[in-house]
Scaffold this active site. Structure first.
Site, PDB file in Angstrom:
ATOM      1  N   HIS A   1       0.858  -1.123   0.061  1.00 24.19           N
ATOM      2  CA  HIS A   1       0.071   0.075  -0.035  1.00 24.19           C
ATOM      3  C   HIS A   1       0.936   1.141  -0.087  1.00 24.19           C
ATOM      4  CE1 HIS A   1       0.997  -0.916   4.202  1.00 24.19           C
ATOM      5  NE2 HIS A   1       0.652   0.650   4.646  1.00 24.19           N
TER       6      HIS A   1
ATOM      7  N   HIS B   1       1.457   3.671   1.932  1.00 19.81           N
ATOM      8  CA  HIS B   1       2.298   4.332   3.298  1.00 19.81           C
ATOM      9  C   HIS B   1       3.923   4.455   2.850  1.00 19.81           C
ATOM     10  CE1 HIS B   1      -1.360   4.101   5.965  1.00 19.81           C
ATOM     11  NE2 HIS B   1      -1.454   5.302   5.472  1.00 19.81           N
TER      12      HIS B   1
ATOM     13  N   GLU C   1       1.269  -8.640   9.528  1.00 13.45           N
ATOM     14  CA  GLU C   1       1.373  -7.454  10.251  1.00 13.45           C
ATOM     15  C   GLU C   1       0.915  -7.918  11.707  1.00 13.45           C
ATOM     16  OE1 GLU C   1      -0.307  -4.302  11.266  1.00 13.45           O
ATOM     17  OE2 GLU C   1      -2.074  -4.331  10.095  1.00 13.45           O
TER      18      GLU C   1
END
EC number: 3.1.27.-
Lengths: 757, 598
Positions: free
Chosen positions: B68, B70, B203
């Site tokens: 993603h 970020h 994660e």
């Protein structure tokens, strides 16, 4: 500054040593170490330790505590090593028993904390930091720490293993550095010239290398080879040649075994050896080993070796020649008529018949050729023409062309549409040829005709992918620079460019702006502007739209840059004048500080041009001041002063800095010209944002009008410039601020949950 | 045995930058390529020299996958591709490809502004890097090369975030990136099918937390903003151009609408429009509610939120301002902060992470006096609130994902060691699978079972069924006999007859023969009779035939007796059997060698 920091140090030490506290932000400890390193370079460890007893207390409390966080222990080990890097510091730490406490062998194994890789890495880094004097080496040797380091060389953490290797090399290097009793660097001098108690150290490490190379365990062999290459790269005599003699036999065995997974590492070893005086002395067999690695182009790994050999700076010509031959093989095999020698190369044929290996082999060939061309190492007897035509043929095969007589039908199928090879091929051609002709040849096949090129480019301009459209525009800009402008105009490409200014993608609009800008510039050069006066008009209108309305920064930046390059051009165009003030005003009020920066650069060019174009500047007579006044008032009409003063109070530092520099330059100029007619240069302060600021800051007496020069006087520009240059680093990097942050973080009980940008 | 190797260069027992190397079936893949924003030198990027030693990254890596936009997941990408040198494919979803360069550009701009910054990428590098990106859709299987395929699944978290399944042959790995198992105001919950990967890399940011619902945090946020505005104060919310900003905008917009509030809301950056454009463009990636209401009203067209001009900061009365950058270290947000900091009626809401050294970081740590340029100090009197809105799966969510995907092994990244330890135990207990948590630089090796898929012929299957026994069951392996045909890279199990027919082969019978010499004074016929009787007594459950032509037959075994004229007492017994009866045949030959009972 440092004294402020030192006064904070005891408190910081207390916070860090407190096992109840969670360690600060992960970067803080690293930055704190950076500061200690700087201090260490500036002064020496002794001063610091003597004046900061808190450091000794800190180290002692961390080393004896069993509950401290691994991050803090790792930090402490590194710090201890750093403080022990001077003899005085070392003695202070040793007297207090702190060195043993931190680094001793037993301490390493007993505690669980050793399981944490950061602790092991801190331990190694600490020793590495410390090893600056003989006492440190004696400490390492006397406490049997070499064994631990050798074990860590095998560590499960890549970082720890690599650090262990570095430390071992550093130890060997240290043995042979100036501390050695006999400082000869002649090849072949023996290890016995070392201090007697250190011989055991060097042989312990060197034996470990030899054993690793003899091992059947693949990872161990790799580790041994890595250490060996590091030694060759970094160590001097006698370590280098002694070790080389010891490893020669196992090394030969490894090379002759021809294991593919070792090729890269073996080549690194040879690469290192080639750079040393070992090369050229027959007993060390460096050339022989290189030859053996290359083989005869009949082993899979030969190609990889050859690619590495051609990169070697210092290399026996015979090896380089052989390597070049091997490098050319795949290319010849794919693109030329069958040759007996090539035909019989079974390995090569097999490699080329599979897609993945075929492509990687050809790419290796191409990039090595590019490399050879760059370093001008290509031999005279190799025909450049045949290389380029092979590469061109390859490129055409990528676009689907299939030559009738091909040895490798498979290879040509693999190549169709292969961008990797295309890109690599073009990169290779670059240094061999004037790029543009080749580019066109590649794209257009046999018809080298630019007129055919544009339809292809136009088609690419309608591609759905922005990256394709953008690359095409970049290519067109290149073409324009290299003189295809005429064709650009006649082919109608210009209108395609103009319509691209409204592309949906910002990147593409920016590239379109650059392309249009270049097309206009090129037209100036060709003095063909009359014919294309329409172009300039259209370009100006559309560019102003982009500058005022585009939602993205790139296109707006590109517009301002285009104006700058027009203005810089040798053909001043009066048509630009009318737009300049709008550009300065729009650009100066942009959201994006980089647009503002580019606008200030435009202003700078405008200033230069206007001031130096003043026809009377050289004559020092009465008309000088009149002329300058006129010039300044012309700049004022462009809105230059509004831009500069506005930017001076901008929220982004680089903008202020640039504006300030430009104002200072203007002031110098006006100051040199005495008796300037101030009344002629009246700026309206009211209603301006900068005016408010000026009034608020400096004009306590209400004054509605000020001259530009007077304003210069009112604002202390020098002071501003000094301030801007000095501080205003928005992220405060000072150690004092760092320590304050550590302290205040400790007081803040609430944990801020980790979050990302 | 084949294995999968995982080495984190970042995100191994930390929540810094993510960069994880996976080696599966001979392929090397880099999962995410993040940046640590806390450093201003090379330490901010992963050290790629550990990946390759000497060779180029392109030669080593088969592909790079970005989960993603970020920056701790993609921030080092231009550095890696343009400065270190990587020309291979980079995969990310369409929204990520669109938004990634905006954030990279945003960060580049606030970075190059700083002094002492070295070795940072340029705009052109960001663009060139993005040209190497291959965008993909959800649930689209992309063939990276002949063996390696990848597939993206919805991950929630932020617009365009995806989990990736990586498959080589029968081995597979799923990498979650950051994900969220509960839908939020504008995004849905992560989902994956029961793909049973060999390894699930997840994660674990909130490994130990069962988070209070995001709704609570949102209510809290709105309450605080409302209170401040009611008492005439100003609210400053430093944000980055994209991401959290849009989320908060939707929140305030709906609240303002509902409460009929009049205080103005401003957005200070030129990038908003672009950002909102992407949220509109990728509406399919948002949650159901937003998609449904899209027809009547576009959530991202704001009625109450207007563009900000810097002169507004001095206007009297309440207002809410979103300003960039998010860490209060430069630009407009810092300028407004300086103006408003002295008034206790005002409020500062920090919705994101702040790097050490920034004003944002200092304020969050509770510093009340800040040293500004020129040694002037600034008293911070306004109220400061930290609001984390980041959407990560909590312990419950992680367990839920494991139940969904049913991995054979589990590996935790992007979390703190202590919290991981807790979750690891929990996972191992509840699911009886191994769970790993390598530190940065440490390699975890997972041995996989090679499973080779084979097609089976329907006839063979029917025949097997006809023989009775339980129905086929994936969980209960059973033995089956057949002929394996390997042809054109495919494997098929068929009956031997079908194999012969298909391949045009004729059947060959293999028979073993053996001679046993025996001293027996009887006639040949009598000897054979004695053999028959003897076998009858030994092999009770077998059918033994005495055929009149002078042979004894047991199953496929044929026994004959001959003798020579010179030595009539020395009998030669001939045994012959087919390969199916190899065991019985050798048993009989041994038995006869021992002689016949008298």
């Amino acid at each position: 500054m440092d004294s402020d920091c030192l006064s904070l140090l005891p408190a910081v030490c207390l916070v860090l040593a407190d096992p109840q506290q969670s360690p600060p932000d992960d970067t803080s400890l690293e930055k704190l170490l950076d500061w200690f390193k700087e201090l260490h370079i500036q002064s020496n460890g002794q001063v610091l330790l003597q004046h900061q007893p808190c450091l000794l207390e800190f180290i002692s409390s961390v080393c004896t505590s069993k509950t401290t966080d691994p991050a803090i222990i790792s930090f402490t080990l590194k710090l201890t090593g750093l403080l022990a890097a001077t003899k005085q510091g070392f003695h202070l730490l040793e007297e207090g028993g702190l060195l043993l406490c931190a680094f001793e062998r037993e301490a390493c194994y007993v505690c669980d904390i050793w399981e944490d890789a950061s602790v092991r890495s801190g331990w190694l880094q600490g020793l590495l930091n410390m090893l600056k004097h003989q006492n440190a080496l004696d400490f390492i040797r006397g406490n049997g720490l070499i064994k631990v380091v050798l074990q860590l060389q095998n560590d499960r953490s890549l970082f720890v293993a690599s650090l262990a290797n570095q430390l071992l090399v550093h130890i060997l290097n240290f043995l042979t550095s100036s501390n050695m009793t006999n400082g000869s660097d002649a090849v072949g001098s023996s290890v016995s010239s070392l201090r007697s108690d250190w011989v055991s150290v060097s042989s312990e490490i060197m034996n470990a290398v030899v054993e690793a190379l003899r091992s059947e365990d693949h990872p161990r062999v790799l580790l041994g080879l890595r250490l060996l290459s590091l030694v060759l790269f970094q160590c001097g005599e006698p370590i280098r040649s002694t070790l080389w003699k010891d490893v020669l036999v196992p090394l030969e065995v490894l090379i002759n075994r021809g294991s593919e997974s070792l090729t890269q590492t073996l080549m690194t070893v040879l690469q290192a050896a080639v750079r040393t005086p070992l090369l050229g002395q027959s007993e060390y067999k460096v050339e022989e080993l290189l030859e053996a690695m290359l083989g005869h182009g009949n082993r899979k790994e030969c190609f990889q070796c050859a690619a590495l050999v051609v990169k070697l700076e210092k290399c026996p010509e015979i090896s380089k020649r052989k390597a070049t031959g091997i490098i050319l093989l795949p290319l010849q095999c794919v693109s030329t008529q069958p040759q007996t020698e090539v035909e019989t190369n079974l390995v090569l044929n097999e490699q080329l018949s599979q897609k993945a290996s075929c492509i990687s082999l050809l790419m290796q060939s191409l990039s090595s050729l590019a490399e050879l061309a760059h370093t001008k190492y290509l031999f005279d007897d190799i025909s450049i023409h045949s290389i380029t035509s092979s590469v061109v043929l390859l490129l055409r095969m990528c676009s689907g062309h299939c030559p009738s007589s091909l040895l490798h039908i498979n290879a040509s199928i693999h190549l169709i549409g292969c961008c990797k090879v295309q890109r690599c091929g073009l990169d290779t051609l670059g240094p061999y040829h004037k790029c543009k002709d080749i580019l066109i040849t590649c794209y257009m096949g046999d018809h080298v005709c630019s007129a055919d090129l544009f339809p292809v480019l136009e088609k690419r301009m309608w591609d759905l992918r922005w990256d394709v459209r953008d690359s095409t525009l970049e290519f067109i800009t290149q073409l324009t620079v290299t003189g295809f402008t005429e064709a650009l105009h006649t082919s109608g490409m210009v209108s395609v460019l103009l319509s691209s200014l409204a592309d949906t993608e910002g990147y593409v609009r920016a590239s379109a702006v650059a392309a249009v800008g270049e097309a206009v510039t090129a037209s100036f050069h060709q003095a063909a502007l009359e014919r294309n006066s329409n172009l300039l008009e259209k370009a100006l209108t559309q560019m102003m739209i982009v500058l005022s309305q585009d939602t993205e920064g790139f296109p707006r930046r590109a517009v301002v840059k285009a104006f700058t390059s027009w203005l810089k051009g040798s053909h001043p165009v009066t048509a630009l004048d009318s737009s300049l003030s709008s550009v300065l005003s729009l650009g100066g009020n942009d959201f994006d500080w980089e647009v503002k920066m580019h606008t200030l650069e435009l202003a700078e060019v405008l200033m230069e041009k206007t001031l130096t174009c003043c026809p009377y500047m050289q004559n020092v007579d009465f008309s000088e001041k009149t002329c300058l006044t006129q010039t300044l008032s012309r700049l004022k009409d462009f809105g230059l002063f509004d831009l500069l003063f506005n930017s001076l109070f901008d929220c982004d530092r680089p903008v202020c800095e640039k504006a300030c520099a430009l104002l200072v330059r203007l002031r110098t100029l006006t100051a040199e010209t005495a008796d300037l007619d101030h009344s002629a240069l009246v700026l309206n302060v009211c209603g301006n944002r900068w005016g408010d600021e000026v009034q608020r800051r400096y004009l306590k007496k209400q004054r509605a009008k000020a001259s530009a020069c007077a304003t210069d006087g009112i604002l202390d520009l020098n002071d501003m410039q000094r301030m801007l240059l000095l501080s205003s680093d928005h992220v405060v990097n000072s150690p004092q601020s760092l320590m304050e942050d550590i302290l205040s973080a400790a007081q803040e009980s609430e944990e801020n949950i980790v979050d990302c940008y | 045995m084949p294995d999968i190797k995982v080495t984190p260069l970042g995100a191994g027992q930390d929540v810094g930058r993510s960069c994880i190397l996976v080696s599966i079936g001979g392929k090397n893949i880099m999962l995410d390529c993040g940046m640590h924003m806390g450093y201003n030198d090379d330490r901010r990027f992963p050290d790629f020299s550990y990946v390759t030693q000497n060779s180029r990254l392109t030669e080593f890596l088969d592909c790079v996958i970005i989960s993603h936009f970020h920056l701790d997941h993609c921030g080092a990408l231009p550095y890696m591709s343009e400065m270190v040198g990587y020309d291979g494919p980079i995969y990310m979803t369409h929204p990520t490809k669109a938004i990634c360069p905006i954030l990279l550009e945003d960060f580049r701009k606030i970075t190059v502004d700083k002094k002492g910054e070295t070795n940072f990428f340029t705009s052109q590098m960001i663009k060139d890097c993005m040209k190497k990106v291959v965008p993909l859709n959800l649930h689209q299987t992309v063939q990276v090369d002949e063996e390696l395929e990848i597939k993206a699944y919805y991950a929630g978290h932020v617009l365009g975030a995806a989990m990736f399944q990586i498959k080589v042959g029968s081995e597979s790995v799923v990498y979650t990136g950051d994900y969220n198992m509960t839908p939020d105001r504008h995004l849905g919950a992560a989902w994956i099918d029961k793909c049973r990967p060999d390894l699930l890399i997840s994660e674990s940011t909130y490994a130990t937390t069962i988070r209070d619902s995001k709704r609570c945090r949102e209510r809290d946020f709105l309450k605080k903003v409302h209170e401040t505005v009611e008492r005439g104060g100003k609210v400053l919310i430093p944000v980055f151009a994209l991401g959290r900003a849009q989320e908060l905008c939707i929140l305030l917009e709906t609240f303002w609408e509902r409460m009929n509030l009049k205080a103005p809301i401003y957005f200070s950056t030129g990038l908003t429009e672009k950002a909102n454009h992407y949220y509109k463009l990728f509406i399919t990636w948002t949650n159901q509610k937003i998609r449904k209401t899209f027809v009547q009203r576009n959530m991202f067209e704001f009625k109450h939120i207007k563009a900000f001009d810097r002169s507004y900061a001095d206007n009297p009365g309440p207002m809410v301002v979103f300003a960039t950058p998010g860490m209060l270290h430069a630009g407009q947000s810092l300028q407004i902060f300086k103006k408003w900091a002295g008034n206790e009626k005002n409020m500062l809401i920090m919705p994101g992470y702040c790097v050490q050294g920034t004003v944002g970081h200092k304020i969050l740590n509770g510093q009340k006096k800040l040293e500004m340029e020129g040694r002037a100090t600034l008293d911070v009197k306004l109220q400061v609130e930290y609001m984390s809105f980041s959407a990560h799966a909590d312990a419950k969510g992680i367990m839920q994902l494991i139940r969904m995907a049913e991995p054979r092994n589990m590996l935790l990244v992007h979390g703190e060691a202590k919290k991981m330890e807790f979750l690891k135990d929990k996972i191992e207990q509840e699911f009886s699978i191994s769970c790993y948590m390598p530190a940065n630089g440490e390699t975890t090796t997972i041995v996989t079972n090679p499973s080779v898929p084979v097609d089976i012929s329907l006839n063979l299957l029917k025949r097997e069924m006809a023989l009775g026994g339980p129905l086929p069951d994936a969980k209960r392996p059973r033995t089956m006999h057949g002929t394996l045909i390997m042809k054109d890279n495919s494997l098929r199990l068929v009956s031997p007859e079908q194999a012969l027919k298909e391949l045009g082969l004729s059947e060959h019978q293999l028979r073993f023969t053996c001679r046993v010499q025996l001293h027996d004074p009887h006639s040949d016929t009598d000897t054979l009779g004695r053999i028959y009787t003897h076998l009858k007594s030994v092999l009770k459950s077998y059918s033994i035939q005495h055929v009149p032509d002078g042979t004894v037959i047991v199953e496929s075994i044929v026994i004959k007796v001959t003798s020579s004229a010179e030595e009539p007492n020395l009998k030669v017994i001939l045994l012959s059997w087919s390969y199916q009866d190899e065991e019985l045949g050798s048993f009989l030959s041994t038995l006869l060698k021992n002689g016949l009972p008298s």
